[in-house]
Design a protein around this motif. Structure first.
Motif, PDB file in Angstrom:
ATOM      1  N   ALA A  86       0.791  -1.295  -0.104  1.00 38.59           N
ATOM      2  CA  ALA A  86       0.008  -0.052  -0.223  1.00 38.59           C
ATOM      3  C   ALA A  86       0.893   1.241   0.076  1.00 38.59           C
ATOM      4  O   ALA A  86       1.768   1.274   0.685  1.00 38.59           O
ATOM      5  CB  ALA A  86      -0.741  -0.007   1.176  1.00 38.59           C
TER       6      ALA A  86
ATOM      7  N   PRO B 165      -2.907   3.432  -5.308  1.00 36.50           N
ATOM      8  CA  PRO B 165      -1.842   3.276  -4.291  1.00 36.50           C
ATOM      9  C   PRO B 165      -1.691   1.895  -3.919  1.00 36.50           C
ATOM     10  O   PRO B 165      -1.918   1.286  -2.820  1.00 36.50           O
ATOM     11  CB  PRO B 165      -2.564   4.124  -3.045  1.00 36.50           C
ATOM     12  CG  PRO B 165      -4.046   3.990  -3.363  1.00 36.50           C
ATOM     13  CD  PRO B 165      -4.385   4.008  -4.887  1.00 36.50           C
ATOM     14  N   ARG B 166      -1.079   1.283  -4.891  1.00 33.37           N
ATOM     15  CA  ARG B 166      -0.619  -0.201  -4.812  1.00 33.37           C
ATOM     16  C   ARG B 166       0.335  -0.426  -5.584  1.00 33.37           C
ATOM     17  O   ARG B 166       0.579  -0.268  -6.844  1.00 33.37           O
ATOM     18  CB  ARG B 166      -1.981  -0.899  -5.227  1.00 33.37           C
ATOM     19  CG  ARG B 166      -1.389  -2.448  -5.196  1.00 33.37           C
ATOM     20  CD  ARG B 166      -2.491  -3.082  -6.168  1.00 33.37           C
ATOM     21  NE  ARG B 166      -2.662  -2.782  -7.578  1.00 33.37           N
ATOM     22  CZ  ARG B 166      -3.291  -3.638  -8.607  1.00 33.37           C
ATOM     23  NH1 ARG B 166      -4.175  -4.367  -8.137  1.00 33.37           N
ATOM     24  NH2 ARG B 166      -3.483  -3.195  -9.857  1.00 33.37           N
TER      25      ARG B 166
ATOM     26  N   LEU C 293       1.892  -3.160 -17.746  1.00 32.01           N
ATOM     27  CA  LEU C 293       0.669  -3.014 -18.563  1.00 32.01           C
ATOM     28  C   LEU C 293       0.569  -1.666 -19.030  1.00 32.01           C
ATOM     29  O   LEU C 293       0.483  -1.369 -20.017  1.00 32.01           O
ATOM     30  CB  LEU C 293      -0.468  -3.455 -17.805  1.00 32.01           C
ATOM     31  CG  LEU C 293      -1.788  -3.832 -18.597  1.00 32.01           C
ATOM     32  CD1 LEU C 293      -1.359  -4.971 -19.580  1.00 32.01           C
ATOM     33  CD2 LEU C 293      -2.816  -4.244 -17.712  1.00 32.01           C
TER      34      LEU C 293
ATOM     35  N   GLY D  38      -4.468  -7.322 -14.150  1.00 30.99           N
ATOM     36  CA  GLY D  38      -3.584  -6.366 -14.093  1.00 30.99           C
ATOM     37  C   GLY D  38      -3.871  -4.725 -14.449  1.00 30.99           C
ATOM     38  O   GLY D  38      -3.196  -3.942 -14.175  1.00 30.99           O
ATOM     39  N   ALA D  39      -5.387  -4.660 -14.456  1.00 32.95           N
ATOM     40  CA  ALA D  39      -5.953  -3.298 -14.545  1.00 32.95           C
ATOM     41  C   ALA D  39      -5.760  -2.586 -13.147  1.00 32.95           C
ATOM     42  O   ALA D  39      -5.513  -3.072 -12.164  1.00 32.95           O
ATOM     43  CB  ALA D  39      -7.186  -3.311 -14.993  1.00 32.95           C
ATOM     44  N   THR D  40      -5.498  -1.188 -13.332  1.00 31.48           N
ATOM     45  CA  THR D  40      -5.428  -0.328 -12.105  1.00 31.48           C
ATOM     46  C   THR D  40      -6.561   0.522 -11.874  1.00 31.48           C
ATOM     47  O   THR D  40      -6.752   1.104 -10.945  1.00 31.48           O
ATOM     48  CB  THR D  40      -4.034   0.510 -11.855  1.00 31.48           C
ATOM     49  OG1 THR D  40      -3.615   0.708 -13.129  1.00 31.48           O
ATOM     50  CG2 THR D  40      -3.000  -0.554 -11.566  1.00 31.48           C
TER      51      THR D  40
ATOM     52  N   TYR E 103      -7.704  -9.054  -2.604  1.00 31.93           N
ATOM     53  CA  TYR E 103      -7.715  -7.852  -1.940  1.00 31.93           C
ATOM     54  C   TYR E 103      -6.662  -6.523  -2.536  1.00 31.93           C
ATOM     55  O   TYR E 103      -7.427  -5.590  -2.389  1.00 31.93           O
ATOM     56  CB  TYR E 103      -6.838  -8.205  -0.742  1.00 31.93           C
ATOM     57  CG  TYR E 103      -5.182  -8.359  -0.888  1.00 31.93           C
ATOM     58  CD1 TYR E 103      -4.952  -9.740  -0.997  1.00 31.93           C
ATOM     59  CD2 TYR E 103      -4.403  -7.454  -0.913  1.00 31.93           C
ATOM     60  CE1 TYR E 103      -3.467  -9.734  -1.499  1.00 31.93           C
ATOM     61  CE2 TYR E 103      -3.092  -7.847  -0.972  1.00 31.93           C
ATOM     62  CZ  TYR E 103      -2.747  -9.108  -1.319  1.00 31.93           C
ATOM     63  OH  TYR E 103      -1.351  -9.221  -1.552  1.00 31.93           O
ATOM     64  N   ASN E 104      -5.914  -6.972  -3.401  1.00 33.37           N
ATOM     65  CA  ASN E 104      -5.115  -5.655  -3.866  1.00 33.37           C
ATOM     66  C   ASN E 104      -5.807  -5.014  -4.868  1.00 33.37           C
ATOM     67  O   ASN E 104      -5.959  -3.742  -4.948  1.00 33.37           O
ATOM     68  CB  ASN E 104      -3.805  -6.147  -4.513  1.00 33.37           C
ATOM     69  CG  ASN E 104      -3.943  -7.117  -5.666  1.00 33.37           C
ATOM     70  OD1 ASN E 104      -4.062  -6.671  -6.712  1.00 33.37           O
ATOM     71  ND2 ASN E 104      -3.847  -8.352  -5.390  1.00 33.37           N
ATOM     72  N   ASP E 105      -6.636  -5.483  -5.902  1.00 36.39           N
ATOM     73  CA  ASP E 105      -7.804  -4.741  -6.517  1.00 36.39           C
ATOM     74  C   ASP E 105      -8.786  -4.463  -5.830  1.00 36.39           C
ATOM     75  O   ASP E 105      -9.288  -3.241  -6.109  1.00 36.39           O
ATOM     76  CB  ASP E 105      -8.085  -5.769  -7.719  1.00 36.39           C
ATOM     77  CG  ASP E 105      -7.062  -6.353  -8.700  1.00 36.39           C
ATOM     78  OD1 ASP E 105      -6.298  -5.580  -8.887  1.00 36.39           O
ATOM     79  OD2 ASP E 105      -7.249  -7.488  -9.427  1.00 36.39           O
TER      80      ASP E 105
ATOM     81  N   LEU F 286      -8.297  -0.950  -4.359  1.00 36.70           N
ATOM     82  CA  LEU F 286      -8.375   0.107  -5.374  1.00 36.70           C
ATOM     83  C   LEU F 286      -9.773   0.346  -5.935  1.00 36.70           C
ATOM     84  O   LEU F 286     -10.215   1.365  -6.093  1.00 36.70           O
ATOM     85  CB  LEU F 286      -7.548  -0.182  -6.604  1.00 36.70           C
ATOM     86  CG  LEU F 286      -5.708  -0.262  -6.637  1.00 36.70           C
ATOM     87  CD1 LEU F 286      -5.235  -0.524  -7.811  1.00 36.70           C
ATOM     88  CD2 LEU F 286      -5.728   0.982  -6.031  1.00 36.70           C
TER      89      LEU F 286
ATOM     90  N   LYS G  60     -11.680   2.231  -3.210  1.00 38.26           N
ATOM     91  CA  LYS G  60     -11.078   3.609  -3.261  1.00 38.26           C
ATOM     92  C   LYS G  60     -12.000   4.561  -4.461  1.00 38.26           C
ATOM     93  O   LYS G  60     -12.393   5.623  -4.298  1.00 38.26           O
ATOM     94  CB  LYS G  60      -9.924   3.668  -3.435  1.00 38.26           C
ATOM     95  CG  LYS G  60      -9.012   4.181  -1.968  1.00 38.26           C
ATOM     96  CD  LYS G  60      -7.529   4.371  -2.445  1.00 38.26           C
ATOM     97  CE  LYS G  60      -7.092   5.463  -1.531  1.00 38.26           C
ATOM     98  NZ  LYS G  60      -6.661   5.248  -0.247  1.00 38.26           N
TER      99      LYS G  60
ATOM    100  N   ASP H 154      -3.436  -6.361   3.936  1.00 37.09           N
ATOM    101  CA  ASP H 154      -3.091  -5.193   3.206  1.00 37.09           C
ATOM    102  C   ASP H 154      -4.454  -4.519   2.579  1.00 37.09           C
ATOM    103  O   ASP H 154      -4.293  -3.501   1.901  1.00 37.09           O
ATOM    104  CB  ASP H 154      -2.214  -5.635   1.982  1.00 37.09           C
ATOM    105  CG  ASP H 154      -0.753  -5.853   2.419  1.00 37.09           C
ATOM    106  OD1 ASP H 154      -0.356  -5.173   3.712  1.00 37.09           O
ATOM    107  OD2 ASP H 154       0.058  -6.722   1.633  1.00 37.09           O
TER     108      ASP H 154
ATOM    109  N   LYS I  37      -4.644  -1.611   4.427  1.00 31.38           N
ATOM    110  CA  LYS I  37      -3.842  -0.762   3.889  1.00 31.38           C
ATOM    111  C   LYS I  37      -3.905  -0.149   2.584  1.00 31.38           C
ATOM    112  O   LYS I  37      -3.736   1.162   2.335  1.00 31.38           O
ATOM    113  CB  LYS I  37      -2.548  -1.247   3.998  1.00 31.38           C
ATOM    114  CG  LYS I  37      -1.942  -1.630   5.516  1.00 31.38           C
ATOM    115  CD  LYS I  37      -0.450  -2.230   5.281  1.00 31.38           C
ATOM    116  CE  LYS I  37      -0.169  -3.279   6.585  1.00 31.38           C
ATOM    117  NZ  LYS I  37       0.832  -4.187   6.212  1.00 31.38           N
ATOM    118  N   ILE I  38      -4.327  -0.809   1.507  1.00 27.32           N
ATOM    119  CA  ILE I  38      -4.582  -0.265   0.485  1.00 27.32           C
ATOM    120  C   ILE I  38      -5.867   0.655   0.135  1.00 27.32           C
ATOM    121  O   ILE I  38      -5.845   1.520  -0.198  1.00 27.32           O
ATOM    122  CB  ILE I  38      -4.469  -1.335  -0.908  1.00 27.32           C
ATOM    123  CG1 ILE I  38      -3.128  -1.823  -1.007  1.00 27.32           C
ATOM    124  CG2 ILE I  38      -4.742  -0.676  -2.120  1.00 27.32           C
ATOM    125  CD1 ILE I  38      -3.134  -3.226  -1.664  1.00 27.32           C
TER     126      ILE I  38
END
Lengths: 304, 328, 402
Positions: free
Chosen positions: A133, A225-226, A234, C231-233, C256-258, C261, C264, C285, C288-289
């Motif tokens: 994070a 924020p990751r 990508l 892999g998209a953000t 969790y990581n996606d 985001l 948010k 996490d 945290k993210i």
């Protein structure tokens, strides 16, 4: 599509486009001068993001009293320096020995540098392959204008992309170094004969290109924020498409390509997510077939 | 006698191949090469097919394609669809099954060749880096499309493919591929392809149809990549879109350039050396050194950079004698 | 010149072959992996028991995008083996040794890795692997060799259908989606929901589809169903479209990581409703993210760290002490999968694959993720828990039995 949704998607597209444009600027600078698709550019971005991550985490453990704007500016400097250093290091160690060798060996080397950076960072015990994070450097503030949601980080992305583009255009067109860059880009040997220090010029371009990647890294990390070692792959690929779209080697072109690609991708995705995934490459293929030099690129006559 | 031997390179190549086959079979049945080592050898052989076919496009014709695994994906899915969904072949290895499998492989190759023709079109107008990025884009588009076809499993992959890729079939396919490509390179067509690489304008002027040869390079290269993909799918019994991304394509590209671009001998050699290195020697070495397995790709990419800097022409830039047919 | 080139070819080929033959002829040299030496102090029996050590295999993605999941899995298995070793091993004092292989999330690597473990390390059982696509590549090999496998986390239904030696310790895809839909409709009283998932990942796609089907069946309406590439953000395009349709709940089946985001970005676009997801959320996490934006989100999971059952508390405490972080669902399931296997080996009284398989079939084991029995397709029958993100922590909300 309703009008507010339409404008919301436009803002979304501008934000995504700003990220692409920032990365594309660096690609285009390096390609413009040594005709190398620097695949590792996207990984310089990752290095920049991690540098800021460690810096900011360190500062935040010392004190919480630091004003966000100062923290952001310090972070930006760290990102610029880290990006510039790693870019020049790659240039010195990997690309320079291949300067007068076949271009494709340099390209394969760039793939190697890219893989090396990704796997090396993933293997370092204190970084590792996992997601981290990214701390909030600036507090995100949202506001609503006519039903459309905006936030300060979006505006920062778009603003900084434009400022950096203007700055770069100025450097390239109005300074002695810029003149040297253009000369080296046209003909390395002739430039050398004119008394231009070719290697120093290339070093300068890598420093600038790397700094741009660092800037893209910190902004990307603040917007999304990751961070993780493969974070650049990508967006890097898409940004390269953006650079080609705008006319590779052309600074305003990279900017235009980035924004166009971002907007096109957002609208295509909102129409159908499958379409969004392939749109970047579809646009690329069409543009290259119709106008191989890109939107703003100048047509180069073929040497016989 | 010695002179005769030297003047019959094709015979020599065949003798080498048969000798290698017998040696590997003996080692395998004697238990010295266990199933694990045989899988690695099979993967090496498939890499030979992928690398030599890419070399036809990049090395011989001088184009620059980086989406080679896209063709392999088409081959894998077409062949897999026929054996698994259409004919529902059993895992028995009987003669009829094997024949149908070969038909499926060829169909996969043809499917890939058709896609290759499509991708070859931009090659008529684009060069170098631009072509590279377009082929990369095409490769990604192929993967995206497969990801969204639910009939072949979408993101789940094509499952339950029968294990029909025996060592013998893979070996024969590899030798046939190498023989055909070798013959092609030294035929008048191959000479024409090389002229496209050396100077397309001059080639045009002497009446060589450069357009035709560029497209044909893609068609033939894609055909064999499709065969390689089909073999891979029937070796590991599934085809999955994530196996065919641009990173996988880069790995094939690395084999071609480390071996020596334009040199079929180099591609064959590098396919063996790099695959064995990456899958076998490096993990062993790391374990011995007490390092984690994650350092494998760090060392691999570092080696790639070092080879490129100190030997940019690759390890074997020139063909071995037996790779050059008679009268050349 | 020509001769030197020829010599070069010959030398390289010979070295390659020699290396393989030598490396293969001497695989039994006792070079324990670093993970194996890291095991906690074990009482060494004065006389080595007959049969020597028991080798357990673990194929997992240790490098690449999913390396985090692979590490958790490996840690979980190691933890189970260490505990049993500390108690004096199995089958009369035989020690357990873990041999791992990295699959890089690639089926080809997985197939090569499992064959290596079988041929060179002589494993008697396999715990792994994480992703269904790789499990599907290794399962046929294990089935053919009659070596039992328990996958901790491969949720695709087809995995255990490969054969009767293949088991799993987790729910299959559609169970979590169904549980989530029931919770949304009944407990949260939501009637309009939307879903966002990763189109390139069968797990997230399967979850989203089963949620959609179950929610519609209950009488709810799905107002949006959108995919994003792997892999998209940036999820703003999909979220803008979904939010415009006015859902009261967003079903997010991503990891969790996606999810961090997505939450948010959804809140930044003015979304006010609920978030609900699956076990992919289980990581410290996530908070945290996602920060404050994931607060109040719910997800279905295999176990809750707050569960007061002794199995759970002992495991969480021991794991945290050893690895410096609380176990996630992957570590817990890997621990369960390994213990299921060890329990079966004990009951079988031998390391024979068929005997272990028969013992596994009759498992009735008190695991961290609940008491596990297997159904006819070797899927576990066990309950799911629902967890809420409260004050940045995971809080137990409810248990849903199948």
């Amino acid at each position: 599509m309703e009008l507010t949704t339409f404008f919301q998607q436009l803002i979304n597209g501008l934000q995504l486009g700003a990220i692409y444009a920032l990365i594309a600027l660096g690609y285009t600078m390096v390609y413009g001068i040594i005709r190398l698709i620097n695949f590792a550019h996207a990984d310089f971005l990752m290095v920049g993001a991690f540098a800021v991550y460690f810096f900011a985490s360190f500062i935040l453990t010392l004190t919480n009293a630091i004003p966000p704007i100062i923290l952001f500016i310090l972070g930006l400097i760290v990102a610029l320096v880290a990006g510039a250093l790693i870019a020049e290091l790659s240039n010195r160690l990997a690309y320079k020995p291949l300067r007068y060798k076949p271009r494709l060996s340099a390209l394969i080397t760039a793939v190697g540098v890219s893989m090396f950076l990704e796997y090396f960072f993933a293997s370092l015990p204190f970084i590792g392959p996992s997601f981290r994070a990214f701390p909030d450097l600036l507090k995100p503030v949202s506001f609503v204008v006519g039903g459309v949601y905006l936030n300060n980080i979006q505006l920062l992305d778009i603003g900084l992309a434009i400022v950096l583009m203007i700055l770069l255009t100025f450097i390239v067109n109005r300074t002695m170094m810029g003149k040297a860059m253009r000369a080296v880009s046209q003909d390395k040997d002739a430039a050398k004969l004119m008394g231009i220090n070719v290697e120093r010029t290339i070093t300068f371009v890598f420093l600038i290109g790397g700094a741009l990647a660092g800037a893209a890294g910190i902004l990307m990390a603040m917007t999304y924020p990751r961070i993780y070692p493969n974070m650049g792959i990508l967006p890097g690929l898409k940004a390269f498409v953006a650079a080609v779209l705008g006319g590779i080697g052309n600074i305003p072109g990279a900017m235009l390509g980035g924004f166009l690609l971002g907007i096109a991708e957002i609208y295509a995705t909102s129409y159908n997510s499958l379409l969004g995934e392939g749109i970047a490459f579809a646009i690329l293929i069409i543009v290259l077939l119709v106008r191989p030099q890109g939107l703003l690129g100048e047509k180069q006559s073929e040497k016989v | 006698m010695k002179k005769v031997w030297r003047n019959l390179p094709t015979l020599r190549l065949l003798i080498y191949a048969v000798a290698l086959y017998i040696l590997l079979m003996l080692l395998s049945s004697g238990g010295i090469l266990n199933d694990y080592l045989m899988i690695i050898i099979n993967i090496c052989l498939i890499y030979v097919i992928l690398a030599t076919s890419l070399n036809l496009i990049n090395g011989i014709t001088g184009l620059f394609s980086v989406g080679h695994m896209g063709f392999a994906a088409v081959g894998a899915y077409v062949a897999g669809t026929f054996t698994t969904l259409v004919w529902k072949l059993p895992n028995d290895g009987s003669v009829s099954t094997t024949l149908l499998f070969i038909v499926a492989l060829v169909l996969g190759g043809i499917g890939a060749a058709i896609v290759g023709a499509l991708i070859g079109m931009p090659a008529l107008r684009l060069k170098g880096d631009y072509l590279a990025i377009v082929t990369l884009g095409f490769g990604e588009i192929i993967r995206t499309i497969i990801n969204n076809i639910d009939a072949v499993g979408g993101p789940r992959g094509l499952l339950g493919i029968p294990a029909l890729s025996s060592f013998t079939i893979i070996f024969v396919a590899t030798v046939v591929t190498v023989l055909i490509l070798r013959y092609l390179v030294y035929s008048s067509h191959g000479r024409a392809m090389i002229s496209v690489r050396e100077d397309a304008t001059a080639a045009d002027l002497v009446g060589i149809n450069t357009t035709k040869y560029k497209v044909w390079a893609f068609v033939i290269g894609a055909f064999f990549a499709g065969i390689g993909g089909g073999l891979l799918a029937h070796l590991i019994q599934l085809a999955h879109p994530t196996q065919y991304g641009f990173y996988a394509s880069f790995l094939v590209l690395i084999v071609v350039y480390i071996g020596g671009v334009g040199s079929m001998t180099g591609s064959i050699l590098a396919a063996f050396v790099l695959t064995i290195l990456e899958k076998y020697l490096l993990p062993m070495l790391l374990q011995w050194a007490g390092l984690g397995v994650e350092w494998r790709m760090v060392i691999y990419s570092l080696l790639l950079i070092i080879v490129m800097i100190y030997r940019p022409e690759g390890l074997m830039p020139r063909e071995a004698k037996f790779m050059i047919p008679e009268d050349h | 010149m020509r001769n030197s080139r020829k010599a070069f070819v010959v030398v390289v080929l010979v070295i390659g072959l020699l290396a393989m033959v030598v490396g293969c002829a001497a695989p039994s040299t006792p070079t324990p992996t670093p993970t194996a030496t890291a095991s906690s102090p074990t009482p060494t029996p004065t006389t080595p028991p007959p049969g020597g050590d028991i080798i357990i295999g673990c194929v997992a993605p240790l490098t690449g995008d999913s390396a985090t999941f692979g590490k958790s899995t490996q840690n979980g298995v190691q933890q189970a083996l260490d505990e049993t070793n500390a108690k004096g091993g199995l089958l009369g004092g035989r020690q357990l040794i873990l041999k791992t292989a990295d699959d890089k999330s690639d089926p080809t690597e997985g197939a090569a890795g499992i064959t290596r473990l079988i041929e060179q390390d002589k494993i008697v059982a396999e715990i792994g692997t994480v992703q269904s696509k790789v499990s599907l590549a290794i399962a046929p090999i294990l089935q053919a060799k009659k070596i039992p496998m328990v996958s901790p986390t491969s949720t695709n239904e087809k995995v255990t259908l490969v054969g009767d030696f293949i088991f799993r310790a987790c729910f299959i895809d559609n169970f979590q989606g169904t549980v989530g839909a029931a919770f949304a409709y009944t407990n949260l009283k939501v009637t309009k929901a939307a879903a966002l998932f990763d189109v390139g990942n069968d797990y997230t796609k399967g979850l989203a589809e089963s949620f959609r089907d179950a929610f519609t069946l209950l009488g709810g309406t799905i107002v949006g169903f959108e995919a994003h590439p792997t892999g998209a953000t940036d999820f703003n395009a999909q979220l803008t479209k979904l939010i415009a349709a006015g859902p009261e709940l967003l079903y997010l089946s991503d990891y969790y990581n996606d999810v961090g985001l997505i939450c948010k970005q959804a809140r930044a676009l003015g979304y006010k409703g609920y978030f609900l997801g699956g076990d992919g959320w289980d990581s410290p996490d996530l908070v945290k993210i996602g920060g404050a934006d994931v607060e109040g989100g719910f997800f279905t999971n295999h176990f809750s760290k707050d569960d007061t059952r002794p199995e759970v508390q002992t495991f969480v405490k021991a794991y945290t002490a050893k690895y410096g972080e609380a176990p996630d669902a992957l570590a817990a399931l890997a621990y369960d999968a390994a213990n299921l296997m060890l329990d079966a080996i004990t009951r079988a009284g031998s390391t024979d694959g068929t005997a272990i398989r028969d013992a596994l079939k009759t498992s009735n084991f008190k695991a961290v993720s609940g008491t596990i029995k297997f159904d006819a397709n070797r899927n576990p029958i066990k309950a799911a828990v629902i967890i809420e993100i409260k004050g940045g922590q995971q809080a137990y909300k409810a248990t849903v039995a199948p």
